[in-house]
Design a protein around this motif. Structure first.
Motif, PDB file in Angstrom:
ATOM      1  N   LEU A 149       0.853  -1.194   0.000  1.00  0.00           N
ATOM      2  CA  LEU A 149       0.000   0.000   0.000  1.00  0.00           C
ATOM      3  C   LEU A 149       0.891   1.246   0.000  1.00  0.00           C
ATOM      4  CD1 LEU A 149      -2.608  -1.130   2.701  1.00  0.00           C
ATOM      5  CD2 LEU A 149      -3.006  -0.973   0.234  1.00  0.00           C
ATOM      6  N   THR A 150       0.870   1.994  -1.089  1.00  0.00           N
ATOM      7  CA  THR A 150       1.806   3.116  -1.258  1.00  0.00           C
ATOM      8  C   THR A 150       1.589   4.223  -0.239  1.00  0.00           C
ATOM      9  OG1 THR A 150       0.315   4.093  -2.901  1.00  0.00           O
ATOM     10  CG2 THR A 150       2.102   2.672  -3.718  1.00  0.00           C
ATOM     11  N   GLU A 151       0.327   4.429   0.194  1.00  0.00           N
ATOM     12  CA  GLU A 151       0.049   5.560   1.081  1.00  0.00           C
ATOM     13  C   GLU A 151       0.553   5.341   2.506  1.00  0.00           C
ATOM     14  OE1 GLU A 151      -3.822   3.136   0.828  1.00  0.00           O
ATOM     15  OE2 GLU A 151      -2.144   3.690  -0.455  1.00  0.00           O
ATOM     16  N   VAL A 152       0.902   4.105   2.869  1.00  0.00           N
ATOM     17  CA  VAL A 152       1.357   3.851   4.249  1.00  0.00           C
ATOM     18  C   VAL A 152       2.747   3.211   4.292  1.00  0.00           C
ATOM     19  CG1 VAL A 152      -0.992   3.662   5.137  1.00  0.00           C
ATOM     20  CG2 VAL A 152       0.195   1.613   4.348  1.00  0.00           C
ATOM     21  N   ASN A 153       3.409   3.092   3.147  1.00  0.00           N
ATOM     22  CA  ASN A 153       4.745   2.476   3.088  1.00  0.00           C
ATOM     23  C   ASN A 153       5.708   3.369   2.320  1.00  0.00           C
ATOM     24  OD1 ASN A 153       4.460  -0.510   4.163  1.00  0.00           O
ATOM     25  ND2 ASN A 153       2.645  -0.115   2.914  1.00  0.00           N
ATOM     26  N   ASN A 154       6.978   3.374   2.750  1.00  0.00           N
ATOM     27  CA  ASN A 154       8.010   4.153   2.054  1.00  0.00           C
ATOM     28  C   ASN A 154       9.395   3.637   2.482  1.00  0.00           C
ATOM     29  OD1 ASN A 154       9.130   6.134   0.405  1.00  0.00           O
ATOM     30  ND2 ASN A 154       9.170   7.667   2.045  1.00  0.00           N
ATOM     31  N   TYR A 159       4.336   2.633   7.961  1.00  0.00           N
ATOM     32  CA  TYR A 159       3.912   3.690   8.893  1.00  0.00           C
ATOM     33  C   TYR A 159       2.518   3.332   9.422  1.00  0.00           C
ATOM     34  CZ  TYR A 159       7.922   6.309   7.241  1.00  0.00           C
ATOM     35  OH  TYR A 159       9.203   6.698   6.954  1.00  0.00           O
ATOM     36  N   LYS A 162      -0.653   5.849   9.949  1.00  0.00           N
ATOM     37  CA  LYS A 162      -1.411   6.125   8.723  1.00  0.00           C
ATOM     38  C   LYS A 162      -2.287   4.927   8.354  1.00  0.00           C
ATOM     39  CE  LYS A 162       1.953   9.297   6.564  1.00  0.00           C
ATOM     40  NZ  LYS A 162       2.824   9.478   5.389  1.00  0.00           N
ATOM     41  N   SER A 166      -6.373   4.795   7.938  1.00  0.00           N
ATOM     42  CA  SER A 166      -6.957   4.366   6.663  1.00  0.00           C
ATOM     43  C   SER A 166      -7.831   3.122   6.851  1.00  0.00           C
ATOM     44  CB  SER A 166      -5.845   4.079   5.656  1.00  0.00           C
ATOM     45  OG  SER A 166      -6.363   3.540   4.469  1.00  0.00           O
ATOM     46  N   THR A 170     -11.853   2.963   6.091  1.00  0.00           N
ATOM     47  CA  THR A 170     -12.378   2.055   5.065  1.00  0.00           C
ATOM     48  C   THR A 170     -13.477   1.169   5.626  1.00  0.00           C
ATOM     49  OG1 THR A 170     -10.235   2.021   3.938  1.00  0.00           O
ATOM     50  CG2 THR A 170     -11.766   0.247   3.416  1.00  0.00           C
TER      51      THR A 170
END
Length: 622
Positions: A149-154, A159, A162, A166, A170
């Protein structure tokens, strides 16, 4: 004066307590209303009707997600076992009560334990290791879905703050969408909850009967105690009221077995088992009668030898036997009769049967055989180490195994045949023991005349614990499959015995299978109620008819829909007194399919020592 002040203070205190009690009750009712509204909304977001069944793991996962849950496959597998073929709406509600939504604080605490440095993130490698090896283990694919999941991983970091935000958003949105869809769709709002077997009226005997027509009630909404805010309006209503005396004061019409002691007799034991989805499983039998004879057939609960003098809850469970004739020229079975007469806890039937093969199907209404909510203060101990450092069975566990042995020794000869042992195996692990494995069993455990002794059965269970180094999981599976709880109390099984007396020939009874009752039994119940019960038409054209049949022990109602369209009937028992029904609700609604009939409810006295009044209002919903 002082006395008056005390009296006023006491009165105020009582009024305050009553007010508080009333508020608690209203609060509880409101929570129940919201819960069932959410259940219905989620279910009808996936299925067209509450009568449709969940037919796969994938469908179960999908409808749980629609209810705001996000189950792992391990959770899904807990409710969809290798024996499951379908789940109904009632099962779905039960699962949602067992699996409440995850709270954000709980989710954050779980992830925070992995974040030793309190950085607000977890490295992917560590996340995979924890989620796939600890707790409710996830598959690698499930973990990869999270880490992708791009919005919570980097940069290989997860993270979790986040993610939690989310995740909760959902889940809440899924349920919100389902509820909004339910609210705006008037047809869906009429969909109620409940499950029944559809019976085609074409299969019933053509019996002429007079029906009573009740005029339409012109009034306001028909209020349900469960769904007052969503209650649809009533089109027409009929009421059935029956006053019943204390059952314990009535004289028995059942001839005592000792009155036919000179007749030929056969005997078998069996058991009702309560499943997680509230289905009832029981043994089924074939009766072989070599010639026409007068017979007396009885069923009664079994009291184990080691339980004598103790009050056992299953002794209060109602039971009956339905007798169906096997027809050589037709696939279907013909309903002969059922054990309606009663003498205390024994139910029986006496009549004449022709030579042939009959199916004997045990039945209990489910009014008194339900899941019990009980807090277990202390888990029972199964094994211990003796003075030589060897494992041994505790006294409590030996007593439970002795009860189980009596339960599965169907012919009551004190030994277990391969056939009897396989009923036990199918119940506890879903497999059977073949002849080759039985030979090995006889070589290792005590047997007599090719049958397993009680000591051999004890030793077999001890070996299971010893072979697993003291791991008790399989032993607990055995106990719980046989109806025991963690305190070693038999709460979800009701053992019974069947006696068949024949005046002119030697009858033979043979256990055939161990399964749920199915459509054949429901059809037999419907036929009996329709043929013997009182009928009331709910419309002028006599297309919607309610049938009510009373015996000394219970009242059963059936609804028949002769039209080409489905009909929704609201049932209200709130004015009944000292009654308990198999649905566990005072007010509910059912959907009757086109050209079918269904068992609406079974009702029994809550306390048999007192009078009970059955008052049921049936309303067609628009």
């Amino acid at each position: 004066m002082a006395s008056g002040q005390k009296s006023n203070a006491s009165s105020c205190s009582e009024q305050a307590a009553a007010s508080e009690s009333s508020q608690v009750k209203r609060s509880h009712n409101y929570e129940e209303e919201i819960f069932y509204r959410n259940c219905r909304a989620a279910y009808l977001a996936i299925f067209k009707s509450s009568l449709e069944n969940i037919k796969s793991k994938e469908q179960l996962c999908l409808v749980l997600q629609q209810a705001g849950r996000n189950p792992s496959w391990q959770t899904v597998n807990k409710y969809w076992t290798f024996q499951t073929t379908s789940l109904n709406f009632d099962d779905f509600c039960f699962i949602l009560k067992k699996e409440p939504p995850v709270q954000k604080t709980e989710l954050l605490k779980t992830f925070a334990k992995m974040d030793a440095n309190n950085d607000g993130y977890i490295l992917h490698g560590e996340l995979r290791n924890v989620l796939t090896t600890k707790g409710e283990k996830m598959t690698l694919d499930e973990v990869n879905t999270i880490t992708e999941l791009t919005e919570v991983n980097n940069d290989g970091k997860f993270y979790y703050y986040k993610f939690c935000k989310s995740y909760m958003a959902t889940n809440e949105q899924c349920l919100k969408n389902a509820v909004e869809k339910l609210e705006v769709d008037s047809k869906l709002k009429c969909q109620q909850f409940g499950n029944q077997i559809e019976i085609s009226p074409d299969s019933k005997p053509k019996t002429e009967r007079k029906t009573e027509t009740t005029p339409a009630l012109k009034g306001g909404p028909c209020k349900s105690s469960l769904q007052p805010s969503l209650a649809p309006s009533c089109k027409i209503s009929v009421t059935s009221t029956i006053s019943m005396g204390a059952s314990s004061n009535k004289k028995s019409k059942l001839i005592e077995p000792n009155a036919v002691k000179e007749w030929h007799c056969t005997y078998s034991k069996g058991c009702f088992y309560l499943e997680d989805n509230n289905d009832i499983v029981s043994h089924k039998y074939k009766l072989f009668l070599p010639q026409r004879s007068t017979v007396c057939i009885t069923i009664k609960p079994v009291c184990f030898s080691q339980m004598e003098g103790k009050c056992s809850p299953w002794l209060a469970v109602d039971s009956a036997l339905y007798i169906l004739k096997e027809n050589e020229t037709e696939e279907k079975l013909n309903v002969v009769n059922f054990t309606e007469l009663r003498n205390k806890e024994t139910f029986g039937w006496r009549g004449e049967l022709g030579a042939g093969v009959y199916w004997i199907i045990p039945f209990t209404t489910g009014c008194r055989f339900k899941k019990m909510k009980k807090q277990i203060a202390k888990e029972a101990k199964l094994i211990y180490e003796d003075g030589n450092g060897c494992l041994a069975l505790t006294k409590e566990f030996r007593a439970a195994l002795s009860e189980i042995f009596e339960m599965i020794d169907l012919d009551g000869n004190g030994f277990l045949s391969l056939e009897e042992y396989n009923f036990f195996e199918m119940r506890t692990c879903g497999e059977t023991c073949d002849e080759e494995a039985w030979v090995i069993c006889k070589q290792n455990f005590e047997t007599k005349n090719n049958e397993l002794t009680k000591q051999g059965f004890m030793d077999l269970n001890l070996m299971e614990a010893s072979d697993r180094g003291g791991d008790l999981s399989d032993l607990w599976i055995t106990l719980m499959s046989m109806g025991y709880n963690k305190a070693m109390e038999l709460t979800e099984a009701c053992p019974f015995s069947i006696h068949i007396y024949a005046e002119k020939c030697k009858p033979k009874i043979k256990p055939i299978c161990l399964e749920t009752s199915g459509g054949q039994l429901n059809k037999a119940i419907c036929m009996n109620v329709v043929n013997k019960g009182d009928a009331k038409s709910m419309d002028n054209s006599e297309n919607i008819i309610t049938y009510t049949y009373r015996s000394d022990a219970r009242i059963t109602s059936v609804i028949e829909n002769k039209t080409e369209g489905k009909t929704i009937i609201h049932i209200n028992n709130e004015k009944s007194k000292n009654c308990v029904n198999n649905r566990g609700l005072n007010a509910f609604a059912v959907e009757v399919a086109p050209r079918s009939m269904m068992v609406c409810q079974h009702v029994m006295p809550l306390n048999e020592e007192e009078e009970w009044i059955y008052n049921c209002v049936y309303s067609i919903l628009s």
